[in-house]
Design an enzyme around this catalytic site. Structure first.
Site, PDB file in Angstrom:
ATOM      1  N   ARG A  78       0.841  -1.198   0.000  1.00 41.65           N
ATOM      2  CA  ARG A  78       0.000   0.000   0.000  1.00 41.65           C
ATOM      3  C   ARG A  78       0.878   1.250   0.000  1.00 41.65           C
ATOM      4  O   ARG A  78       1.908   1.309   0.682  1.00 41.65           O
ATOM      5  CB  ARG A  78      -0.901   0.026   1.237  1.00 41.65           C
ATOM      6  CG  ARG A  78      -2.143  -0.819   1.133  1.00 41.65           C
ATOM      7  CD  ARG A  78      -3.152  -0.285   0.118  1.00 41.65           C
ATOM      8  NE  ARG A  78      -4.348  -1.117   0.025  1.00 41.65           N
ATOM      9  CZ  ARG A  78      -4.507  -2.117  -0.847  1.00 41.65           C
ATOM     10  NH1 ARG A  78      -3.566  -2.425  -1.710  1.00 41.65           N
ATOM     11  NH2 ARG A  78      -5.633  -2.815  -0.868  1.00 41.65           N
ATOM     12  N   HIS A  97      -1.163   0.751  -9.753  1.00 42.59           N
ATOM     13  CA  HIS A  97      -1.875  -0.173  -8.849  1.00 42.59           C
ATOM     14  C   HIS A  97      -2.467  -1.329  -9.666  1.00 42.59           C
ATOM     15  O   HIS A  97      -3.668  -1.598  -9.626  1.00 42.59           O
ATOM     16  CB  HIS A  97      -2.971   0.555  -8.066  1.00 42.59           C
ATOM     17  CG  HIS A  97      -3.402  -0.214  -6.837  1.00 42.59           C
ATOM     18  ND1 HIS A  97      -3.695   0.380  -5.640  1.00 42.59           N
ATOM     19  CD2 HIS A  97      -3.592  -1.550  -6.620  1.00 42.59           C
ATOM     20  CE1 HIS A  97      -4.042  -0.534  -4.742  1.00 42.59           C
ATOM     21  NE2 HIS A  97      -3.985  -1.715  -5.322  1.00 42.59           N
TER      22      HIS A  97
HETATM   23  P1  NDP Z   1      -1.800 -11.122   4.601  1.00 37.41           P
HETATM   24  O1  NDP Z   1      -2.710 -10.582   5.632  1.00 37.41           O
HETATM   25  O2  NDP Z   1      -1.938 -12.547   4.200  1.00 37.41           O
HETATM   26  O3  NDP Z   1      -0.278 -10.924   5.068  1.00 37.41           O
HETATM   27  C1  NDP Z   1       0.188  -9.756   5.644  1.00 37.41           C
HETATM   28  C2  NDP Z   1       1.637  -9.960   6.078  1.00 37.41           C
HETATM   29  O4  NDP Z   1       2.144  -8.722   6.574  1.00 37.41           O
HETATM   30  C3  NDP Z   1       1.778 -10.984   7.205  1.00 37.41           C
HETATM   31  O5  NDP Z   1       2.949 -11.752   7.026  1.00 37.41           O
HETATM   32  C4  NDP Z   1       1.906 -10.093   8.440  1.00 37.41           C
HETATM   33  O6  NDP Z   1       2.644 -10.654   9.519  1.00 37.41           O
HETATM   34  C5  NDP Z   1       2.689  -8.944   7.876  1.00 37.41           C
HETATM   35  N1  NDP Z   1       2.525  -7.748   8.724  1.00 37.41           N
HETATM   36  C6  NDP Z   1       1.407  -7.052   8.992  1.00 37.41           C
HETATM   37  N2  NDP Z   1       1.665  -6.037   9.828  1.00 37.41           N
HETATM   38  C7  NDP Z   1       2.978  -6.103  10.104  1.00 37.41           C
HETATM   39  C8  NDP Z   1       3.846  -5.347  10.924  1.00 37.41           C
HETATM   40  N3  NDP Z   1       3.416  -4.313  11.629  1.00 37.41           N
HETATM   41  N4  NDP Z   1       5.140  -5.699  10.970  1.00 37.41           N
HETATM   42  C9  NDP Z   1       5.592  -6.761  10.262  1.00 37.41           C
HETATM   43  N5  NDP Z   1       4.825  -7.553   9.469  1.00 37.41           N
HETATM   44  C10 NDP Z   1       3.534  -7.215   9.397  1.00 37.41           C
HETATM   45  O7  NDP Z   1      -1.921 -10.172   3.344  1.00 37.41           O
HETATM   46  P2  NDP Z   1      -1.660 -10.510   1.805  1.00 37.41           P
HETATM   47  O8  NDP Z   1      -0.328 -11.142   1.675  1.00 37.41           O
HETATM   48  O9  NDP Z   1      -2.810 -11.225   1.221  1.00 37.41           O
HETATM   49  O10 NDP Z   1      -1.671  -9.039   1.169  1.00 37.41           O
HETATM   50  C11 NDP Z   1      -0.753  -8.057   1.592  1.00 37.41           C
HETATM   51  C12 NDP Z   1      -1.171  -6.700   1.086  1.00 37.41           C
HETATM   52  O11 NDP Z   1      -0.934  -6.579  -0.319  1.00 37.41           O
HETATM   53  C13 NDP Z   1      -2.661  -6.378   1.199  1.00 37.41           C
HETATM   54  O12 NDP Z   1      -2.998  -5.991   2.506  1.00 37.41           O
HETATM   55  C14 NDP Z   1      -2.825  -5.247   0.202  1.00 37.41           C
HETATM   56  O13 NDP Z   1      -2.608  -4.032   0.845  1.00 37.41           O
HETATM   57  C15 NDP Z   1      -1.714  -5.500  -0.809  1.00 37.41           C
HETATM   58  N6  NDP Z   1      -2.244  -5.839  -2.131  1.00 37.41           N
HETATM   59  C16 NDP Z   1      -1.880  -5.067  -3.205  1.00 37.41           C
HETATM   60  C17 NDP Z   1      -2.312  -5.378  -4.469  1.00 37.41           C
HETATM   61  C18 NDP Z   1      -1.869  -4.594  -5.645  1.00 37.41           C
HETATM   62  O14 NDP Z   1      -2.392  -4.786  -6.744  1.00 37.41           O
HETATM   63  N7  NDP Z   1      -0.893  -3.710  -5.501  1.00 37.41           N
HETATM   64  C19 NDP Z   1      -3.191  -6.531  -4.711  1.00 37.41           C
HETATM   65  C20 NDP Z   1      -3.501  -7.281  -3.522  1.00 37.41           C
HETATM   66  C21 NDP Z   1      -3.036  -6.928  -2.294  1.00 37.41           C
HETATM   67  P3  NDP Z   1       2.144 -11.980  10.259  1.00 37.41           P
HETATM   68  O15 NDP Z   1       2.396 -13.084   9.273  1.00 37.41           O
HETATM   69  O16 NDP Z   1       3.004 -12.059  11.444  1.00 37.41           O
HETATM   70  O17 NDP Z   1       0.676 -11.781  10.547  1.00 37.41           O
HETATM   71  C1  OXD Z   2      -6.162  -5.508  -3.187  1.00 43.47           C
HETATM   72  C2  OXD Z   2      -5.696  -4.569  -4.207  1.00 43.47           C
HETATM   73  O1  OXD Z   2      -6.086  -5.202  -1.990  1.00 43.47           O
HETATM   74  O2  OXD Z   2      -5.990  -4.788  -5.397  1.00 43.47           O
HETATM   75  O3  OXD Z   2      -6.634  -6.604  -3.558  1.00 43.47           O
HETATM   76  O4  OXD Z   2      -5.020  -3.603  -3.883  1.00 43.47           O
END
Ligand code: NDP
Ligand code: OXD
Length: 320
Positions: A235, A283
């Protein structure tokens, strides 16, 4: 007349794709499509489930009988940070096609930087035939992935297949076969080993602005690429964009690939558009396939109605 209560759909996706996907979705359940002007003033109090991406803020005040809210994307910051939400389960979108797309973007960008993609594109424009010497191998380059959730874990696996040395960082400790991982406390060590930093974090109170000058300055400066490289597809709110631009200008960062921005669409006046060491994608790293989204919603509603626990429910305290 169906006895099932409606699903209300408010998705700011391409209108045609939503309309087409809705033709076959939810065959045994009424649907209220908020993109249809005929539904603008419709009573929503009978809706049982909502499927939303950046919905109209009034939706949650009008749909008072909801049982669960489905995010139209993997991220949920668009809902959690923007609305006063009822105390209901919020379900993220988790889907193979979205995960594959994100890993494609990450691997594409890592290879592009490894193989001098920016320099060769410039040379082609100038019709210059010159092979850049000392091409490092992937195994000499350490890619550090921040966020080892659904997307990060898949990206790590695919980067390894390409031969990169891959390490990962997440809030809680993780065990991923063959990958050195660090928890929140190991950030310094993680950064000090990283040549290409990949941001796949959700946007939460803890991750807002995390990618700043102080963090970029801790990345390894002696790696084979001639300076650290930053990729962000999580993000934009997690990056301090003014500091990112400065770091790209003064050499703290050698280059960046950025898919997400503090404000989207990216302002036409942003320096990022024209910086020679930056790749901008709009994005677009991993768009949600709306048909797959509705299949996922249908499957979760099926579980719910069968008395099974919902999957991919957001931890409202952690914010993701
Ligand atoms: P998940 O919820 O599966 O994973 C999030 C990861 O981030 C976990 O490993 C979590 O740690 C870690 N995390 C969260 N907060 C912290 C912190 N404060 N410090 C360290 N690690 C942290 O999410 P996804 O993998 O499915 O997606 C990740 C993000 O990708 C989404 O939230 C979205 O914002 C973005 N996204 C962007 C897209 C795009 O087109 N650009 C498309 C889809 C998603 P832990 O494992 O310990 O919980
Ligand atoms: C998502 C994105 O969160 O597209 O899936 O950013």
């Amino acid at each position: 007349m169906s006895e099932k209560r409606p699903v209300v759909v408010d998705l700011r996706f391409a209108r045609e794709s939503v309309v087409n996907a809705l033709r076959s979705a939810f065959p045994d359940r009424p649907v209220i499509d908020m993109g249809d002007p005929a539904n603008a003033d419709r009573d929503l109090s009978d809706a049982e489930f909502a499927v939303v991406w950046k919905p109209d803020p009034a939706l949650f005040r009008r749909a008072t009988g909801l049982t669960a809210i489905f995010s139209g994307g993997a991220g949920v910051d668009h809902i959690l940070s923007a609305y006063e939400l009822p105390d209901l389960p919020i379900i993220r979108f988790v889907d193979r096609s979205l995960t594959d797309r994100m890993s494609e973007w990450v691997v594409w960008q890592c290879l592009h930087h490894l193989r001098n993609g920016i320099a060769y594109a410039g040379q082609q424009q100038a019709r210059v035939w010159h092979e850049i010497a000392d091409q490092p191998e992937a195994r000499e380059v350490t890619v550090g992935v921040m966020g080892l959730g659904v997307l990060g874990a898949d990206a790590v696996r695919k980067l390894e297949i390409m031969g990169f040395d891959v390490i990962g960082w997440s809030r809680r400790a993780k065990a991923i076969n063959g990958v050195v991982t660090f928890d929140a406390k190991g950030l310094d060590t993680f950064l000090g080993r990283t040549d290409i930093l990949v941001g796949l974090l959700p946007l939460t109170d803890d991750t807002r602005g995390i990618y700043d000058r102080a963090l970029f300055s801790r990345l390894r400066r002696t790696g084979p690429l001639g300076g650290p490289i930053f990729l962000n597809a999580g993000r934009g709110g997690s990056q301090k964009e003014a500091e990112l631009v400065e770091c790209l200008k003064d050499g703290t960062l050698k280059a960046a690939s950025v898919d997400v921005f503090e404000r989207e669409p990216l302002d036409r006046n942003s320096s990022l558009w024209s910086m020679p060491n930056v790749i901008v994608t709009p994005h677009a790293a991993a768009a949600s396939d709306v048909r797959a989204l509705f299949r996922h919603v249908e499957a979760q509603i099926g579980r719910f109605e069968a008395g099974k626990p919902l999957e991919f429910v957001v931890d409202r305290t952690a914010g993701y």
